[in-house]
Design an enzyme around this catalytic site. Sequence first.
Site, PDB file in Angstrom:
ATOM      1  N   GLY A  45       0.823  -1.209   0.000  1.00 40.75           N
ATOM      2  CA  GLY A  45       0.000   0.000   0.000  1.00 40.75           C
ATOM      3  C   GLY A  45       0.851   1.250   0.000  1.00 40.75           C
ATOM      4  CG  HIS A  48       5.348   5.541  -4.426  1.00 44.35           C
ATOM      5  ND1 HIS A  48       6.036   4.921  -5.447  1.00 44.35           N
ATOM      6  CD2 HIS A  48       5.761   4.933  -3.283  1.00 44.35           C
ATOM      7  CE1 HIS A  48       6.856   4.021  -4.950  1.00 44.35           C
ATOM      8  NE2 HIS A  48       6.703   3.987  -3.630  1.00 44.35           N
ATOM      9  CG  HIS A  51       3.552   1.126  -5.476  1.00 42.61           C
ATOM     10  ND1 HIS A  51       3.718   2.105  -4.538  1.00 42.61           N
ATOM     11  CD2 HIS A  51       4.101  -0.002  -4.944  1.00 42.61           C
ATOM     12  CE1 HIS A  51       4.320   1.608  -3.468  1.00 42.61           C
ATOM     13  NE2 HIS A  51       4.578   0.340  -3.694  1.00 42.61           N
ATOM     14  N   GLY A 165       9.597  -4.119  -8.126  1.00 44.01           N
ATOM     15  CA  GLY A 165      10.478  -2.996  -8.431  1.00 44.01           C
ATOM     16  C   GLY A 165      11.948  -3.369  -8.273  1.00 44.01           C
ATOM     17  CE  LYS A 167      13.637   2.878  -2.847  1.00 38.80           C
ATOM     18  NZ  LYS A 167      13.126   1.995  -1.803  1.00 38.80           N
ATOM     19  CG  ASP A 168      12.215  -3.043  -2.414  1.00 39.38           C
ATOM     20  OD1 ASP A 168      12.794  -2.571  -1.424  1.00 39.38           O
ATOM     21  OD2 ASP A 168      11.100  -2.650  -2.791  1.00 39.38           O
ATOM     22  CB  SER A 203      10.798   4.928  -0.809  1.00 41.42           C
ATOM     23  OG  SER A 203      10.499   4.289   0.419  1.00 41.42           O
ATOM     24  NE  ARG A 205      10.057   1.531   5.833  1.00 43.09           N
ATOM     25  CZ  ARG A 205      10.039   0.276   5.378  1.00 43.09           C
ATOM     26  NH1 ARG A 205      10.566  -0.004   4.202  1.00 43.09           N
ATOM     27  NH2 ARG A 205       9.500  -0.696   6.090  1.00 43.09           N
TER      28      ARG A 205
HETATM   29  O1  PAF Z   1       8.000  -4.870  -1.703  1.00 45.94           O
HETATM   30  C1  PAF Z   1       7.008  -4.909  -0.952  1.00 45.94           C
HETATM   31  O2  PAF Z   1       6.196  -3.987  -0.899  1.00 45.94           O
HETATM   32  C2  PAF Z   1       6.815  -6.143  -0.076  1.00 45.94           C
HETATM   33  O3  PAF Z   1       8.016  -6.642   0.402  1.00 45.94           O
HETATM   34  C3  PAF Z   1       5.993  -7.242  -0.768  1.00 45.94           C
HETATM   35  C4  PAF Z   1       6.718  -7.806  -1.977  1.00 45.94           C
HETATM   36  C5  PAF Z   1       4.641  -6.692  -1.186  1.00 45.94           C
HETATM   37  C6  PAF Z   1       5.755  -8.408   0.210  1.00 45.94           C
HETATM   38  O4  PAF Z   1       5.072  -7.983   1.331  1.00 45.94           O
END
Ligand code: PAF
Length: 298
Positions: A45, A48, A51, A165, A167-168, A203, A205
């Site tokens: 959730g 932004h 996403h 993403g 980014k992660d 992000s 955050r």
């Molecule tokens: O990247 C995220 O937002 C979370 O780690 C994910 C992949 C939705 C799992 O909770």
Amino acid sequence: MARPKPAAKAPKARKTQLTHTVDDFESAFWPDERPVDNAVVMTMGALHEGHAALIRAARKAVGAEGRVAVTVFVNPLQFGANEDLDRYPRTLAADVRLAEESGADVVFAPLVEEVYPNGDPQVRLTAGPMGERFEGATRPGHFDGVLTVVAKLLHITDPDYAFFGEKDAQQLAIIQRMVADLDFDVEIVGVPTIREADGLALSSRNRYLSEAEREQALALSRALFAGRDAAAQGPAAVREAAAKVLDAADGLDLDYLALIDPHDFVEAADDFQGEAVLAAAAKVGSTRLIDNVRIIVR
Ligand code: PAF
């Protein structure tokens, strides 16, 4: 006399359905027996533009007739005891609007009890050594929690494609490895990071940052870009250029700066050549931020 031009075809209006239970999700996501391509974008959730880019990429992959699901679930399993589970932003109404504008058919936003009906799962996936370094060193158990929920959500949504993403970067690499090692029948697709004009990676955050902290946070992307600019001079030059920017930065509590071989997600050797991930993580005030760039090291 010139003929009037035909009116441009309006894009198909899409009404996104919001569902909270697995049963409702399944009826909404597979309204009939027609076999169409489908895709999932998993999120926690607070959506932004980053996403939105994932959802648009998913829509493009499955076409206008395909189905796109967005999951919105703040997964307690992936938060450590001192992390921000309770204050993690929850903005469901706005999330559904952005999902709809970006091309989603269904949003699945379950309660914790729907995802873990038997309480904390006793059996979990483990990310193994890939999940113990970099992010995993600071956040023990984080990737086990991520994999456990991702596996569950893949079973529930049963997609042809799942979008995550870049980014992660470590999360993406570990999910790709889980799918390969455990024979999940899904294609995992990575989508490039979206940045603000000044370089800050988007992000959920970022909303915790004060104006001054946001300014300090820019050192992270500046360092990565400096490393990228040195890519033609080899690994040592990349590390040195990025570290120089971080050393001079104010207000950053650096966790790691690493040049990573993306295959096994390990620190790249000193003679490494090829595609690498230059990644950094730091705390700015009380907010932990991560960022990375993909570079070709010569
Ligand atoms: O990247 C995220 O937002 C979370 O780690 C994910 C992949 C939705 C799992 O909770």
